[in-house]
Motif scaffolding. Structure first.
Motif, mmCIF file in Angstrom:
data_model
loop_
_atom_site.group_PDB
_atom_site.id
_atom_site.type_symbol
_atom_site.label_atom_id
_atom_site.label_comp_id
_atom_site.label_asym_id
_atom_site.label_seq_id
_atom_site.Cartn_x
_atom_site.Cartn_y
_atom_site.Cartn_z
ATOM 1 N N GLY A 182 38.593 -11.011 22.910
ATOM 2 C CA GLY A 182 39.367 -12.393 23.212
ATOM 3 C C GLY A 182 40.107 -12.775 21.879
ATOM 4 N N SER A 183 41.089 -13.732 22.266
ATOM 5 C CA SER A 183 41.824 -14.402 21.405
ATOM 6 C C SER A 183 42.525 -15.580 21.660
ATOM 7 C CB SER A 183 43.103 -13.325 20.888
ATOM 8 O OG SER A 183 44.047 -13.330 22.178
ATOM 9 N N GLY A 184 42.695 -16.676 20.719
ATOM 10 C CA GLY A 184 43.181 -18.006 20.993
ATOM 11 C C GLY A 184 43.906 -18.471 19.641
ATOM 12 N N LYS A 198 37.863 -21.718 20.747
ATOM 13 C CA LYS A 198 37.412 -22.123 22.152
ATOM 14 C C LYS A 198 38.019 -21.242 22.953
ATOM 15 C CE LYS A 198 35.397 -26.510 21.542
ATOM 16 N NZ LYS A 198 35.585 -28.173 21.657
ATOM 17 N N MET A 199 39.425 -21.094 22.833
ATOM 18 C CA MET A 199 40.342 -20.457 23.592
ATOM 19 C C MET A 199 39.912 -18.951 23.309
ATOM 20 S SD MET A 199 44.430 -21.103 23.136
ATOM 21 C CE MET A 199 45.767 -20.048 23.756
ATOM 22 N N ALA A 200 39.570 -18.245 22.290
ATOM 23 C CA ALA A 200 39.303 -17.120 22.252
ATOM 24 C C ALA A 200 37.830 -16.795 23.069
ATOM 25 C CB ALA A 200 39.126 -16.694 20.688
ATOM 26 N N LEU A 201 37.092 -17.787 22.968
ATOM 27 C CA LEU A 201 35.799 -17.412 23.724
ATOM 28 C C LEU A 201 36.048 -17.411 25.078
ATOM 29 C CD1 LEU A 201 33.538 -19.766 21.496
ATOM 30 C CD2 LEU A 201 33.045 -17.362 21.545
ATOM 31 N N GLU A 202 36.927 -18.203 25.423
ATOM 32 C CA GLU A 202 37.101 -18.445 26.926
ATOM 33 C C GLU A 202 37.914 -16.782 27.478
ATOM 34 O OE1 GLU A 202 39.523 -21.837 28.126
ATOM 35 O OE2 GLU A 202 39.681 -20.874 30.148
ATOM 36 N N GLN A 203 38.584 -16.559 26.564
ATOM 37 C CA GLN A 203 39.494 -15.222 26.867
ATOM 38 C C GLN A 203 38.290 -14.010 27.126
ATOM 39 O OE1 GLN A 203 42.660 -13.429 24.697
ATOM 40 N NE2 GLN A 203 43.696 -13.417 26.589
ATOM 41 N N ALA A 204 37.339 -14.210 26.387
ATOM 42 C CA ALA A 204 36.553 -13.187 26.236
ATOM 43 C C ALA A 204 35.390 -13.351 27.101
ATOM 44 C CB ALA A 204 35.784 -13.251 24.661
ATOM 45 N N LEU A 233 37.443 -13.050 18.992
ATOM 46 C CA LEU A 233 36.016 -12.830 19.142
ATOM 47 C C LEU A 233 35.775 -11.137 19.037
ATOM 48 C CD1 LEU A 233 33.271 -14.331 19.564
ATOM 49 C CD2 LEU A 233 33.107 -13.090 21.579
ATOM 50 N N VAL A 234 35.019 -10.728 18.128
ATOM 51 C CA VAL A 234 34.418 -9.367 18.254
ATOM 52 C C VAL A 234 33.416 -8.947 18.615
ATOM 53 C CG1 VAL A 234 34.434 -7.395 16.539
ATOM 54 C CG2 VAL A 234 36.268 -9.204 16.130
ATOM 55 N N GLY A 235 33.229 -8.248 19.431
ATOM 56 C CA GLY A 235 31.881 -7.769 20.138
ATOM 57 C C GLY A 235 31.695 -6.420 20.456
ATOM 58 N N GLU A 236 30.736 -5.837 21.277
ATOM 59 C CA GLU A 236 30.681 -4.483 21.384
ATOM 60 C C GLU A 236 31.521 -4.021 22.493
ATOM 61 O OE1 GLU A 236 26.734 -3.124 22.652
ATOM 62 O OE2 GLU A 236 25.845 -4.103 20.870
ATOM 63 N N ALA A 237 32.222 -2.872 22.224
ATOM 64 C CA ALA A 237 33.418 -2.347 23.249
ATOM 65 C C ALA A 237 32.446 -2.059 24.503
ATOM 66 C CB ALA A 237 34.154 -0.968 22.498
ATOM 67 N N TRP A 279 49.264 -11.304 24.137
ATOM 68 C CA TRP A 279 48.177 -11.217 25.206
ATOM 69 C C TRP A 279 48.294 -12.043 26.113
ATOM 70 C CZ3 TRP A 279 42.746 -9.669 23.394
ATOM 71 C CH2 TRP A 279 41.929 -9.235 24.582
ATOM 72 N N ARG A 280 48.694 -13.272 25.992
ATOM 73 C CA ARG A 280 48.852 -14.390 27.132
ATOM 74 C C ARG A 280 50.433 -14.026 27.668
ATOM 75 N NH1 ARG A 280 45.294 -16.266 24.159
ATOM 76 N NH2 ARG A 280 43.377 -17.128 25.438
ATOM 77 N N GLU A 281 51.289 -13.591 26.821
ATOM 78 C CA GLU A 281 52.678 -13.423 27.526
ATOM 79 C C GLU A 281 52.561 -12.010 28.180
ATOM 80 O OE1 GLU A 281 55.038 -13.431 24.112
ATOM 81 O OE2 GLU A 281 54.739 -15.561 23.860
ATOM 82 N N GLY A 282 51.557 -11.282 28.348
ATOM 83 C CA GLY A 282 51.338 -10.047 28.982
ATOM 84 C C GLY A 282 52.039 -8.982 28.294
ATOM 85 N N LYS A 283 52.502 -9.142 27.030
ATOM 86 C CA LYS A 283 52.842 -7.984 26.286
ATOM 87 C C LYS A 283 51.961 -6.931 25.906
ATOM 88 C CE LYS A 283 56.622 -10.731 24.388
ATOM 89 N NZ LYS A 283 57.150 -11.483 23.167
#
Ligand code: ACO
Length: 333
Positions: free
Chosen positions: A9-11, A63-69, A170-174, A304-308
């Protein structure tokens, strides 16, 4: 399946105060035409008032990155904070951020690799997650440049370039086949250390800061713009080619190139050398200027948010900056 670490996720967050080139032209001899022609920048963001540090900008982005993740703040088990403009000289901004996030005891590592800081952080997070040391690593890239520049004729070459802002991932397991960080490559060469630096206060001097140094402006960034330009346009394509090749891909496989945002002309030259068309290159320098460690995560978050870009996208990243340092990475979201 090989265990991989992925950007889950990203923010991003930028201050609300917009500073245009015309605003800067009221403070020092410069113009919208000069700045835009050479850099692509039209405006940047500056913090609204005193007392806002890099960790404050990183907080909403985190917080935005955590939410997306789809993760809770309590899931974060390590923080890496990349910045050249920490809230204070010490401790690191990572400590301030973990406190503001309310996660006492979680380790916080500050990374000082300037424009390459985000990719250096990604390399560490990738290794930690793959080795099973930590499961969810929050990376913050954040800068408050506006309080550290000189808005007069002496400092104008630097002061027009930089802006404030933050980006987090946020970096985590794939969890999917192919998803994850496929390659990160890091470089440094101290031969360029004095081509772009803030010399003082310096622990090697007794005393660290003198009235003469203040008078000479040695506490402000100094840059050999032509050298930086030359190195950036050589090293960014070199490292980008290398990471793509080592990931077993070709440039045609890349869905989006997210370069560090130092200068529109540098990025156009780099993209042309790589043969990546304009519509697959992220640019936001016109709106934010150079936010150093934050440029790549801001670029990822906005795209990511713009869907690109989205799950499955093959993303190439490359950066060059003070040190000199440079780095590249390929990740599948
Ligand atoms: N407004 C108006 N004139 C200016 C300004 C300004 N803001 N800044 C410098 N000038 C003047 C100079 O004094 C010089 O005047 P002179 O010819 O009378 O001596 C003239 O403009 C030309 O200056 P140059 O330095 O030759 O300008 P150049 O074409 O090299 O552009 C620039 C300068 C934009 C900084 C360019 O070298 C560059 O982009 N370099 C890359 C640096 C960079 O991106 N750094 C970011 C940090 S590192 C990173 O993130 C990769």
């Amino acid at each position: 399946m090989t265990k991989r670490a992925a950007i889950l996720g990203s923010g991003h967050y930028v201050p609300t105060r917009v500073v245009t080139n015309d605003d800067l032209a009221k403070l020092m001899p410069t113009s919208d035409e000069w700045i835009h022609q050479r850099t692509g920048i039209r405006e940047r963001r500056f913090i609204e008032r005193t007392g806002i540090g890099a960790s404050d900008l990183a907080l909403p982005a985190a917080k935005m990155a955590l939410e997306q993740a789809g993760r809770d703040v309590k899931d974060v088990d390590a923080v890496i904070f990349a910045t050249l403009s920490p809230d204070v000289n010490f401790p690191g901004s990572g400590c301030f951020l973990t406190h503001k996030l309310g996660i006492p005891g979680v380790p916080a590592l500050d990374v000082r690799n300037q424009c390459s800081g985000f990719l250096y952080s990604l390399s560490v997070a990738d290794a930690w997650v793959r080795a099973g040391v930590y499961k969810n690593v929050l990376i913050a890239g954040a800068e408050v440049h506006s309080t550290g520049m000189e808005f007069n004729e002496r400092g104008r070459d630097v002061a027009v370039l930089f802006g404030d802002g933050a980006g987090c991932v946020l970096v985590g397991e794939a969890t999917r086949d192919g998803q994850g960080v496929h390659n990160v490559e890091l470089h440094a060469d101290g031969v360029g250390a004095q081509e772009l630096w803030v010399e003082a206060p310096a622990s090697m001097y007794i005393p660290r800061l003198t009235p003469e140094m203040l008078e000479e402006g040695r506490h402000f960034p100094r840059m050999n713009g032509k050298q930086v330009f030359r190195w950036a346009t050589e090293k960014m394509p070199e490292v980008a080619h290398s990471v793509v090749r080592r990931a077993g891909l070709t440039m045609a496989d890349i869905d989006m190139f997210v370069p560090h945002q130092a200068n529109m002309r540098i990025n156009q030259m780099v993209a042309a050398k790589l043969g990546i068309p304009e519509d697959r290159v992220v640019h936001n320098i016109e709106r934010y200027g150079n936010t150093t460690a934050a440029t790549i995560p801001i670029g990822i978050s906005e795209s990511w948010r713009e869907g690109k870009i989205g799950p499955g996208s093959r993303v190439l990243m490359a950066a060059f900056g003070a040190g000199f340092t440079w780095a590249g990475a390929v990740a599948v979201l």
